[in-house]
Design a protein around this motif. Structure first.
Motif, mmCIF file in Angstrom:
data_model
loop_
_atom_site.group_PDB
_atom_site.id
_atom_site.type_symbol
_atom_site.label_atom_id
_atom_site.label_comp_id
_atom_site.label_asym_id
_atom_site.label_seq_id
_atom_site.Cartn_x
_atom_site.Cartn_y
_atom_site.Cartn_z
ATOM 1 N N UNK A 1 0.846 -1.192 0.000
ATOM 2 C CA UNK A 1 0.000 0.000 0.000
ATOM 3 C C UNK A 1 0.882 1.241 0.000
ATOM 4 N N UNK A 2 0.483 2.219 -0.759
ATOM 5 C CA UNK A 2 1.244 3.459 -0.855
ATOM 6 C C UNK A 2 0.921 4.357 0.343
ATOM 7 N N UNK A 3 1.906 5.038 0.853
ATOM 8 C CA UNK A 3 1.678 5.922 1.999
ATOM 9 C C UNK A 3 1.273 7.302 1.515
ATOM 10 N N UNK A 4 0.787 8.109 2.429
ATOM 11 C CA UNK A 4 0.409 9.477 2.076
ATOM 12 C C UNK A 4 1.619 10.290 1.675
ATOM 13 N N UNK A 5 2.805 9.832 2.050
ATOM 14 C CA UNK A 5 4.026 10.572 1.731
ATOM 15 C C UNK A 5 4.529 10.272 0.325
ATOM 16 N N UNK A 6 3.944 9.274 -0.357
ATOM 17 C CA UNK A 6 4.352 8.960 -1.720
ATOM 18 C C UNK A 6 4.112 10.155 -2.631
ATOM 19 N N UNK A 7 4.848 10.202 -3.725
ATOM 20 C CA UNK A 7 4.653 11.315 -4.644
ATOM 21 C C UNK A 7 3.261 11.246 -5.239
ATOM 22 N N UNK A 14 -1.421 4.214 -8.252
ATOM 23 C CA UNK A 14 -2.006 3.219 -7.353
ATOM 24 C C UNK A 14 -3.501 3.434 -7.139
ATOM 25 N N UNK A 15 -4.152 4.177 -8.031
ATOM 26 C CA UNK A 15 -5.598 4.304 -7.988
ATOM 27 C C UNK A 15 -6.152 5.543 -7.327
ATOM 28 N N UNK A 16 -5.294 6.431 -6.861
ATOM 29 C CA UNK A 16 -5.787 7.673 -6.267
ATOM 30 C C UNK A 16 -6.318 8.586 -7.365
#
Length: 92
Positions: A1-7, A14-16
């Motif tokens: 899972x990608x964190x909120x800190x990811x670019x 990743x689906x955002x």
């Protein structure tokens, strides 16, 4: 899972999706008056965990009681689109 800190690009891959919420709330000093607040962030539809986290924060920490929330969401990264043209033009 990608964190909120990811670019932002990583998050979009990743689906955002870009999510905008119009939040109407009652002013604390004048409860009959509604104020509008626009919130915009990358979030995952249809559950919107980032928006829910913000709204939970709002109800805990901000005095203005929520009246309504209207949400719109759109993917910024999508498959390439192309179409055939009806005309072909040659230049020298």
């Amino acid at each position: 899972m990608i964190t909120e800190r990811g670019t932002q690009l990583q998050r979009q891959l990743h689906g955002y999706r870009l999510t905008t919420a119009e939040i109407l709330y009652h002013l604390p000093d004048h409860p009959r008056v509604l104020q509008s607040y626009i919130w915009q962030e990358l979030d995952i539809a249809p559950r919107f965990p980032v928006l829910h986290k913000f709204l939970d924060f709002w109800t805990r920490e901000i005095e203005g009681k929520l009246h309504s929330v209207r949400v719109a969401s759109v993917g910024l990264i999508s498959p390439a689109q192309f179409r055939h043209t009806e005309h072909l033009v040659y230049l020298h």
